[in-house]
Motif scaffolding. Structure first.
Motif, PDB file in Angstrom:
ATOM      1  N   ASP A   1       0.832  -1.209   0.000  1.00  0.00           N
ATOM      2  CA  ASP A   1       0.000   0.000   0.000  1.00  0.00           C
ATOM      3  C   ASP A   1       0.867   1.258   0.000  1.00  0.00           C
ATOM      4  O   ASP A   1       0.604   2.214  -0.726  1.00  0.00           O
ATOM      5  CB  ASP A   1      -0.911   0.032   1.236  1.00  0.00           C
ATOM      6  N   ARG A   2       1.901   1.218   0.842  1.00  0.00           N
ATOM      7  CA  ARG A   2       2.781   2.399   0.961  1.00  0.00           C
ATOM      8  C   ARG A   2       3.505   2.648  -0.360  1.00  0.00           C
ATOM      9  O   ARG A   2       3.647   3.779  -0.801  1.00  0.00           O
ATOM     10  CB  ARG A   2       3.790   2.203   2.099  1.00  0.00           C
ATOM     11  N   GLU A   3       3.956   1.556  -0.987  1.00  0.00           N
ATOM     12  CA  GLU A   3       4.674   1.706  -2.261  1.00  0.00           C
ATOM     13  C   GLU A   3       3.755   2.245  -3.354  1.00  0.00           C
ATOM     14  O   GLU A   3       4.148   3.095  -4.150  1.00  0.00           O
ATOM     15  CB  GLU A   3       5.276   0.362  -2.688  1.00  0.00           C
ATOM     16  N   GLU A   4       2.534   1.751  -3.358  1.00  0.00           N
ATOM     17  CA  GLU A   4       1.571   2.210  -4.367  1.00  0.00           C
ATOM     18  C   GLU A   4       1.272   3.691  -4.178  1.00  0.00           C
ATOM     19  O   GLU A   4       1.173   4.446  -5.139  1.00  0.00           O
ATOM     20  CB  GLU A   4       0.286   1.386  -4.256  1.00  0.00           C
ATOM     21  N   GLU A   5       1.132   4.080  -2.906  1.00  0.00           N
ATOM     22  CA  GLU A   5       0.858   5.476  -2.588  1.00  0.00           C
ATOM     23  C   GLU A   5       2.011   6.380  -3.050  1.00  0.00           C
ATOM     24  O   GLU A   5       1.793   7.440  -3.631  1.00  0.00           O
ATOM     25  CB  GLU A   5       0.669   5.610  -1.082  1.00  0.00           C
ATOM     26  N   ALA A   6       3.227   5.914  -2.794  1.00  0.00           N
ATOM     27  CA  ALA A   6       4.410   6.697  -3.183  1.00  0.00           C
ATOM     28  C   ALA A   6       4.484   6.831  -4.708  1.00  0.00           C
ATOM     29  O   ALA A   6       4.798   7.889  -5.245  1.00  0.00           O
ATOM     30  CB  ALA A   6       5.676   6.026  -2.647  1.00  0.00           C
ATOM     31  N   LYS A   7       4.139   5.740  -5.398  1.00  0.00           N
ATOM     32  CA  LYS A   7       4.162   5.742  -6.861  1.00  0.00           C
ATOM     33  C   LYS A   7       3.136   6.743  -7.409  1.00  0.00           C
ATOM     34  O   LYS A   7       3.409   7.498  -8.331  1.00  0.00           O
ATOM     35  CB  LYS A   7       3.843   4.323  -7.368  1.00  0.00           C
ATOM     36  N   ARG A   8       1.953   6.722  -6.789  1.00  0.00           N
ATOM     37  CA  ARG A   8       0.888   7.637  -7.212  1.00  0.00           C
ATOM     38  C   ARG A   8       1.321   9.088  -7.000  1.00  0.00           C
ATOM     39  O   ARG A   8       1.100   9.955  -7.834  1.00  0.00           O
ATOM     40  CB  ARG A   8      -0.393   7.327  -6.444  1.00  0.00           C
ATOM     41  N   LYS A   9       1.967   9.328  -5.862  1.00  0.00           N
ATOM     42  CA  LYS A   9       2.427  10.676  -5.549  1.00  0.00           C
ATOM     43  C   LYS A   9       3.474  11.137  -6.577  1.00  0.00           C
ATOM     44  O   LYS A   9       3.441  12.265  -7.042  1.00  0.00           O
ATOM     45  CB  LYS A   9       3.023  10.690  -4.131  1.00  0.00           C
ATOM     46  N   ASP A  10       4.402  10.237  -6.917  1.00  0.00           N
ATOM     47  CA  ASP A  10       5.425  10.550  -7.919  1.00  0.00           C
ATOM     48  C   ASP A  10       4.794  10.905  -9.266  1.00  0.00           C
ATOM     49  O   ASP A  10       5.218  11.830  -9.950  1.00  0.00           O
ATOM     50  CB  ASP A  10       6.386   9.363  -8.116  1.00  0.00           C
ATOM     51  N   GLU A  11       3.766  10.129  -9.626  1.00  0.00           N
ATOM     52  CA  GLU A  11       3.076  10.391 -10.890  1.00  0.00           C
ATOM     53  C   GLU A  11       2.383  11.741 -10.876  1.00  0.00           C
ATOM     54  O   GLU A  11       2.406  12.480 -11.860  1.00  0.00           O
ATOM     55  CB  GLU A  11       2.050   9.283 -11.179  1.00  0.00           C
ATOM     56  N   GLU A  12       1.774  12.058  -9.718  1.00  0.00           N
ATOM     57  CA  GLU A  12       1.111  13.344  -9.575  1.00  0.00           C
ATOM     58  C   GLU A  12       2.103  14.485  -9.757  1.00  0.00           C
ATOM     59  O   GLU A  12       1.827  15.462 -10.447  1.00  0.00           O
ATOM     60  CB  GLU A  12       0.490  13.458  -8.173  1.00  0.00           C
TER      61      GLU A  12
END
Ligand code: ZN
Length: 280
Positions: free
Chosen positions: A60-71
């Protein structure tokens, strides 16, 4: 895969979980992928009632970080599009690919980016001067891209004839002061090709208003020009020009862009590489 909700009782509290993603072992729930426990410690809720929260696991944390990077990447892309408007080709200009990184103007450009917050407070900008074809536009665009990447703030790069055309195109419908204010609302404004615009009273007045609005907004400006520095620094007998120059002198530190054109050199390198490829 569809959610397969199961419920388990932990410490007398019901805890639902998705059996496709997690499994139960010794009365606790673990992620199938990373193995981290996802049920929290039971928390006292109301009176004797307790509650158990689902905890985020490593996935979950990794997915969240990935989403943030994309944003952030999307935000940067939009800022760059706004910065260069129709000159999208300048988005590829980067200080990391400059072939002579030790050149003084390149070092100054890097330090300008590094110390931008500090320089902003002092309203300190730059004026890039030097002959045609020395890469002033290229270097200014490198700075714009890097500032957007580092700070994610608004930058605009426009050439003065473009701005004037834009104002003229809108004709009488336009509130010019409002236009200047909007142009000046960005953290860094880059005015490219200063001095190639028509030299008329009408145009000089517009250029003065653009530069003066920026002066009053107390934010840094980078100007690139083919006008010899002496003409700007020594003061002009032409009153219209002199009031523009005096504002520039107050706002911008001169940086000579000398030597070979960074762009042309890159072009030559590319040509050499292409030739090598063709000749084997
Ligand atoms: Zn996990």
């Amino acid at each position: 895969m569809e959610d397969k909700i199961k419920t388990i009782e932990i410490d007398g509290v019901e805890f639902p979980f998705n059996a496709n993603k997690a499994f139960e072992k010794d009365g606790h729930i673990y992620c199938r992928q990373c193995g981290e426990q996802i049920d929290s410690e039971p928390l006292a809720c109301l009176g004797s009632k307790k509650i158990i929260f689902g905890r985020k696991c490593k996935c979950d944390r990794e997915e969240e970080a990935k989403r943030k990077d994309e944003e952030i990447a999307n935000h940067i892309r939009r800022l760059k599009e706004e910065c260069f408007n129709t000159s999208r080709n300048l988005i590829s200009c980067t200080l990391d690919k400059v072939i002579e990184p030790d050149r003084q103007e390149v070092i100054i450009a890097k330090n300008f980016v590094k110390n931008f917050k500090e320089l902003s407070k002092g309203n300190s900008g730059l004026i890039f001067h030097g002959n045609v074809g020395t890469g002033k536009t290229y270097l200014a665009a490198c700075i714009a891209n890097k500032i957007i990447e580092e700070y994610q703030i608004r930058v605009k790069m426009r050439n003065i004839p473009q701005i004037i055309n834009d104002i003229e195109k809108r004709g009488f419908d336009i509130d010019k002061n409002d236009y200047y204010r909007r142009l000046s609302s960005v953290s860094l404004l880059i005015l490219d090709d200063f001095g190639i615009e028509r030299n008329t009273e009408y145009v000089n007045e517009m250029v003065y208003q653009i530069i003066n609005t920026r002066y009053e907004s107390k934010k840094p400006t980078i100007i690139s020009t083919n006008i010899p520095l002496g003409v700007i620094m020594n003061g002009s007998n032409d009153i219209d020009k002199e009031r523009i120059y005096s504002r520039i002198r107050e706002m911008c530190i001169p940086v000579k862009i000398a030597g070979k054109d960074i762009r042309t050199e890159l072009g030559k390198k590319k040509l050499r590489e292409t030739r090598d490829l063709l000749l084997g």
